[in-house]
Motif scaffolding. Structure first.
Motif, mmCIF file in Angstrom:
data_model
loop_
_atom_site.group_PDB
_atom_site.id
_atom_site.type_symbol
_atom_site.label_atom_id
_atom_site.label_comp_id
_atom_site.label_asym_id
_atom_site.label_seq_id
_atom_site.Cartn_x
_atom_site.Cartn_y
_atom_site.Cartn_z
ATOM 1 N N THR A 1 11.716 15.127 10.946
ATOM 2 C CA THR A 1 9.941 14.539 10.806
ATOM 3 C C THR A 1 10.084 13.697 9.816
ATOM 4 O O THR A 1 9.136 12.882 9.199
ATOM 5 N N ASN B 1 11.888 10.992 15.979
ATOM 6 C CA ASN B 1 10.511 11.305 14.951
ATOM 7 C C ASN B 1 10.946 11.664 14.187
ATOM 8 O O ASN B 1 9.567 12.305 13.199
ATOM 9 N N THR C 1 8.586 10.399 10.841
ATOM 10 C CA THR C 1 7.257 10.164 10.156
ATOM 11 C C THR C 1 7.005 9.341 8.994
ATOM 12 O O THR C 1 6.523 8.451 8.719
ATOM 13 N N LYS D 1 8.489 6.748 15.501
ATOM 14 C CA LYS D 1 6.905 7.067 15.480
ATOM 15 C C LYS D 1 6.012 7.163 13.689
ATOM 16 O O LYS D 1 5.519 8.568 13.365
ATOM 17 N N THR E 1 5.625 7.058 10.393
ATOM 18 C CA THR E 1 4.034 6.185 9.607
ATOM 19 C C THR E 1 3.883 6.315 7.816
ATOM 20 O O THR E 1 2.742 5.823 7.899
ATOM 21 N N SER F 1 4.817 2.916 15.594
ATOM 22 C CA SER F 1 4.236 3.764 16.057
ATOM 23 C C SER F 1 2.319 2.617 16.707
ATOM 24 O O SER F 1 1.903 2.157 16.022
#
Length: 135
Positions: free
Chosen positions: A13, A33, A35, A55, A57, A78
């Motif tokens: 992640t 996955n 972020t 995903k 961010t 996202s």
């Protein structure tokens, strides 16, 4: 690092600083996955042309994609605006030079173009629905 051709890390992640620094042969990346990515994580990945981050961010640090000379397509899927901590994240890449593009969800294009640090790349930000036309 010079022999790494692809990355497939479906459960990761977060990518820390300098993780793929100088992976000059890296062409294929699967990080569904992830972020957040740290500074210089893809610096000098001179064979990487496209990066699709479903995903994503947050881009932390400086020079995240510096000198990634072939990175012409960054896709951020996202539904929230990704934080860009430094305008030099794309230093000396096609995106910074105006020949590469950042694709975002259609309804976020204008928000990205005016967002902190992203506004530097406003001319390079396009809707995902336009990918076939510009890529």
């Amino acid at each position: 690092n010079s022999k790494l051709l692809s990355i497939d890390l479906p459960n990761i992640t977060s990518i820390p600083d300098n993780t793929f620094y100088n992976c000059i042969s890296l062409e294929s990346v699967n990080l569904p996955n992830v972020t957040s990515i740290g500074g210089s994580s893809f610096r000098l990945c001179v064979s990487l042309k496209t990066l699709d981050l479903p995903k994503f961010t947050k881009i932390n640090g400086i020079y995240t994609f510096r000198d990634s000379n072939l990175l012409k397509t960054l896709i951020l899927r996202s539904e929230t605006i990704c934080t860009l901590s430094n305008t030099d994240a794309f230093f000396n890449s096609p995106i910074a030079k105006g020949t590469g593009y950042i694709y975002v969800p259609d309804d976020l294009v204008e928000s990205y173009k005016s967002a902190t640090n992203w506004s530097t790349y406003a001319d390079q930000i396009k809707a995902i629905s336009e990918m076939g036309a510009s890529a």
